[in-house]
Write a protein that holds these residues in place. Structure first.
Motif, mmCIF file in Angstrom:
data_model
loop_
_atom_site.group_PDB
_atom_site.id
_atom_site.type_symbol
_atom_site.label_atom_id
_atom_site.label_comp_id
_atom_site.label_asym_id
_atom_site.label_seq_id
_atom_site.Cartn_x
_atom_site.Cartn_y
_atom_site.Cartn_z
ATOM 1 N N ALA A 149 0.835 -1.206 0.000
ATOM 2 C CA ALA A 149 0.000 0.000 0.000
ATOM 3 C C ALA A 149 0.865 1.250 0.000
ATOM 4 O O ALA A 149 0.611 2.205 -0.751
ATOM 5 C CB ALA A 149 -0.933 -0.004 1.215
ATOM 6 N N GLY A 150 1.908 1.264 0.831
ATOM 7 C CA GLY A 150 2.806 2.412 0.860
ATOM 8 C C GLY A 150 3.505 2.624 -0.462
ATOM 9 O O GLY A 150 3.660 3.757 -0.937
ATOM 10 N N ALA A 151 3.927 1.514 -1.112
ATOM 11 C CA ALA A 151 4.609 1.624 -2.404
ATOM 12 C C ALA A 151 3.658 2.120 -3.487
ATOM 13 O O ALA A 151 4.045 2.938 -4.340
ATOM 14 C CB ALA A 151 5.189 0.271 -2.792
ATOM 15 N N LEU A 152 2.415 1.655 -3.471
ATOM 16 C CA LEU A 152 1.436 2.109 -4.456
ATOM 17 C C LEU A 152 1.147 3.597 -4.310
ATOM 18 O O LEU A 152 1.049 4.325 -5.303
ATOM 19 C CB LEU A 152 0.139 1.310 -4.320
ATOM 20 N N VAL A 153 1.006 4.055 -3.068
ATOM 21 C CA VAL A 153 0.788 5.492 -2.845
ATOM 22 C C VAL A 153 1.995 6.287 -3.317
ATOM 23 O O VAL A 153 1.858 7.307 -4.015
ATOM 24 C CB VAL A 153 0.501 5.770 -1.351
ATOM 25 N N SER A 154 3.184 5.848 -2.973
ATOM 26 C CA SER A 154 4.409 6.556 -3.362
ATOM 27 C C SER A 154 4.548 6.632 -4.880
ATOM 28 O O SER A 154 4.836 7.699 -5.448
ATOM 29 C CB SER A 154 5.628 5.858 -2.747
ATOM 30 N N GLU A 155 4.337 5.505 -5.563
ATOM 31 C CA GLU A 155 4.454 5.492 -7.027
ATOM 32 C C GLU A 155 3.339 6.297 -7.672
ATOM 33 O O GLU A 155 3.550 6.983 -8.687
ATOM 34 C CB GLU A 155 4.415 4.046 -7.535
ATOM 35 N N GLY A 156 2.140 6.235 -7.095
ATOM 36 C CA GLY A 156 1.030 7.026 -7.629
ATOM 37 C C GLY A 156 1.273 8.514 -7.495
ATOM 38 O O GLY A 156 1.009 9.293 -8.425
ATOM 39 N N VAL A 157 1.787 8.938 -6.347
ATOM 40 C CA VAL A 157 2.107 10.355 -6.130
ATOM 41 C C VAL A 157 3.178 10.815 -7.109
ATOM 42 O O VAL A 157 3.113 11.934 -7.656
ATOM 43 C CB VAL A 157 2.563 10.582 -4.669
ATOM 44 N N ALA A 158 4.162 9.957 -7.372
ATOM 45 C CA ALA A 158 5.217 10.318 -8.321
ATOM 46 C C ALA A 158 4.637 10.584 -9.709
ATOM 47 O O ALA A 158 5.061 11.520 -10.406
ATOM 48 C CB ALA A 158 6.254 9.198 -8.387
ATOM 49 N N GLN A 159 3.646 9.793 -10.113
ATOM 50 C CA GLN A 159 3.019 10.005 -11.418
ATOM 51 C C GLN A 159 2.185 11.278 -11.439
ATOM 52 O O GLN A 159 2.191 12.043 -12.413
ATOM 53 C CB GLN A 159 2.135 8.795 -11.781
ATOM 54 N N VAL A 160 1.467 11.539 -10.343
ATOM 55 C CA VAL A 160 0.625 12.740 -10.267
ATOM 56 C C VAL A 160 1.468 14.001 -10.298
ATOM 57 O O VAL A 160 1.155 14.970 -10.997
ATOM 58 C CB VAL A 160 -0.262 12.699 -9.004
ATOM 59 N N THR A 161 2.554 14.006 -9.544
ATOM 60 C CA THR A 161 3.399 15.210 -9.497
ATOM 61 C C THR A 161 4.135 15.439 -10.818
ATOM 62 O O THR A 161 4.630 16.542 -11.072
ATOM 63 C CB THR A 161 4.426 15.104 -8.350
ATOM 64 N N LYS A 162 4.199 14.417 -11.680
ATOM 65 C CA LYS A 162 4.778 14.597 -13.010
ATOM 66 C C LYS A 162 3.787 15.238 -13.969
ATOM 67 O O LYS A 162 4.154 15.608 -15.083
ATOM 68 C CB LYS A 162 5.239 13.255 -13.578
ATOM 69 N N GLY A 163 2.514 15.324 -13.531
ATOM 70 C CA GLY A 163 1.506 15.958 -14.369
ATOM 71 C C GLY A 163 0.405 15.050 -14.845
ATOM 72 O O GLY A 163 -0.518 15.510 -15.543
ATOM 73 N N VAL A 164 0.426 13.758 -14.478
ATOM 74 C CA VAL A 164 -0.640 12.844 -14.888
ATOM 75 C C VAL A 164 -1.865 13.104 -14.000
ATOM 76 O O VAL A 164 -1.741 13.160 -12.775
ATOM 77 C CB VAL A 164 -0.199 11.374 -14.741
ATOM 78 N N PRO A 165 -3.054 13.269 -14.595
ATOM 79 C CA PRO A 165 -4.259 13.514 -13.779
ATOM 80 C C PRO A 165 -4.504 12.388 -12.780
ATOM 81 O O PRO A 165 -4.307 11.206 -13.102
ATOM 82 C CB PRO A 165 -5.383 13.572 -14.827
ATOM 83 N N VAL A 166 -4.932 12.776 -11.593
ATOM 84 C CA VAL A 166 -5.158 11.792 -10.529
ATOM 85 C C VAL A 166 -6.142 10.715 -10.970
ATOM 86 O O VAL A 166 -5.937 9.516 -10.728
ATOM 87 C CB VAL A 166 -5.663 12.491 -9.252
ATOM 88 N N ALA A 167 -7.232 11.120 -11.625
ATOM 89 C CA ALA A 167 -8.254 10.159 -12.039
ATOM 90 C C ALA A 167 -7.668 9.086 -12.949
ATOM 91 O O ALA A 167 -8.028 7.905 -12.862
ATOM 92 C CB ALA A 167 -9.402 10.874 -12.737
#
Length: 508
Positions: free
Chosen positions: A94-112
């Protein structure tokens, strides 16, 4: 550029704050992962100390106030309730998924888009895990010892106890809905470990010294009630008619007690208390009386002996009808060394109790948690099969996810990529806990798996060399891995969707 970064941080302030809280929780448990994982010391407000390697216990006892962190604790709780093992793996994923997801969002990929990709990726990875699962032939399958050994943190004696108990229970019992093998683990300090082919009830009977020798072939009566005469209002007792009624009720109750002897009932278990007259009657006639027994223990007693729980009014039925509520067992006694009632040879469903002993209270508590994890893992494997452990199968499925990502059109592909990266985290963390370079070891495993088209290759945490996990006996139950991944995906998606955190007004 600095201004753009500042604006991005403001836009994702809630997300970054939640991710930091998740990271803090993960750091408390990820150091316990794998055979080289270390223990965590929990210190209470009054100076009490608990040393454990169990992820569920760490998260349950931690003082967690951040709302996002509490969501992660719920993942571990769900894993513990549904499966009984794998809480650390679920938390790390769960922690790794959140971390990797945040990395994608902060690169500009929409959260949805990231969230949808994570949901799709977790679903695909779960299907691939189930497709790779190997079946267990039954409680006699020798693979169960290795499963118990790995889940039991390499305690061979505990693994042997758990497997022995599983054989006594049988495959049919272990696959029953609602049955939890881990609940049959009990502990006692200064006592040697054993598997008892029956129940160990913690309640101390009235006049316990009477029952330290074996009572053979007794009938068992279970009452979800108190063992006492019907009561009258105090106002009624002051009248002549009321007093006469009271005496009739006392006499009727005495008749009910005599029925216990007529039916050879030698064990009466209640979920409430008993009248002093009932206590004395049972003591005089060698009937073991257990009072205020927890409902779950009464249910187990009924399952094993074949007794049907009844109310006090059932004592008024004719003997033939009352006998239909009683159960049977072969032997009954009170063991004063462990302060428990031993009951065996029930006429109902088979059961067995794993008694775990140690020298001190702190050690025996940890050994009991280890045995519960091993029991839960064995039951999960019998129900749903097993997979190579040590993070090896996750690395294989991560490679499959990368190929699946190439077929995904749209920005959801970045979410699938986040799942692939997160799946390598368990192996990387185990390698790091063992003192090796995690990046190097993950790449070594990945190369070995691709070369032989196998999901069996992992890391030997002693030597650091690539090893065949199945051949080395590094095995995990399939349901543990699948549930951990799905639960981690759910909480990661929930955390990533949070855009703003607002304090609610008080109801007062």
């Amino acid at each position: 550029m600095k201004q753009a970064n500042h604006e991005g941080e403001e836009r994702h302030a809630a997300l970054l704050n939640n991710a930091a809280a998740i990271r803090a929780i993960c750091s408390a448990v990820e150091g316990t992962l794998g055979p080289k994982g270390l223990d965590t010391m929990l210190v209470g407000s009054r100076g009490e100390v608990l040393v454990t390697n169990d992820g569920a216990t760490i998260l349950e006892k931690m003082d967690v106030s951040h709302p996002a962190a509490r969501m992660l604790v719920q993942v571990a709780r769900s894993q513990q309730e549904q499966i009984g093992d794998g809480t650390t793996t679920a938390t790390v994923l769960a922690g790794a998924l959140v971390s990797e997801g945040v990395a994608q969002v902060t690169k500009g990929v929409p959260v949805a888009k990231v969230v949808q990709g994570i949901v799709d990726g977790v679903g695909y990875a779960s299907e691939r895990m189930l497709a790779r699962s190997r079946k267990v032939s039954g409680p006699d399958d020798p693979i169960l010892y290795r499963i118990a050994f790995v889940a039991g943190r390499e305690h061979g004696d505990i693994a042997e106890l758990v497997v022995e108990a599983a054989k006594k229970l049988g495959g049919g019992r272990l696959t029953e809905d609602g049955f939890r093998f881990a609940d049959l683990v009990v502990s006692h300090e200064r006592q040697s470990s054993e598997v008892w082919p029956g129940l160990l009830l913690e309640q101390k009977p009235f006049q316990a010294h009477q029952f330290e020798s074996v009572v053979a072939g007794p009938a068992v009566l279970v009452l979800y009630d108190a063992l006492e005469p019907e009561k009258l209002e105090e106002e009624a007792l002051v009248t002549e008619a009321g007093f006469q009624t009271f005496m009739k009720l006392k006499e009727r109750f005495a008749d009910h007690l005599r029925k216990l002897l007529e039916l050879n009932i030698r064990l009466v278990a209640l979920d409430r208390g008993a009248d002093p007259e009932a206590e004395q009657f049972c003591s005089d006639h060698g009937i073991m009386l257990l009072q205020r027994v927890p409902k779950r223990e009464l249910e187990r007693l009924c399952e094993h002996t074949g007794a049907r729980p009844a109310r006090r009014s059932a004592l008024g039925k004719p003997n033939q009808e009352l006998a239909a509520y009683t159960g049977r067992c072969e032997a009954l006694l009170y063991d004063s060394r462990i302060r428990r009632v031993r009951l065996s040879g029930g006429a109902g469903k088979p059961t067995a109790t794993v008694l775990v002993g140690a020298s001190t209270r702190e050690v025996v508590g940890e050994r009991a948690r280890i045995a519960q994890d091993a029991a839960a893992a064995v039951q999960a494997a019998i129900r749903g099969g097993y997979l190579p452990g040590g993070g090896s199968v996750e690395v294989a499925i991560a490679h499959e996810l990368e190929r699946y990502r190439e077929m995904v059109t749209g920005l959801e592909a970045f979410g699938v990529e986040a799942v692939a990266q997160a799946l390598r985290k368990p192996l990387a963390q185990m390698a790091q806990n063992a003192g090796f370079n995690p990046l190097e070891k993950v790449e070594s495993v990945k190369s070995a798996q691709l070369a032989e088209r196998s999901d069996r290759h992992g890391i030997d945490c002693d030597s650091g060399q690539v090893t065949d996990c199945l051949a080395s006996g590094i095995i995990d139950p399939t349901p543990v891995k699948v549930h951990a991944l799905r639960a981690a995906g759910e909480v990661a998606a929930a955390v990533l969707r949070i855009h703003t955190v607002i304090k609610m007004k008080s109801d007062e």
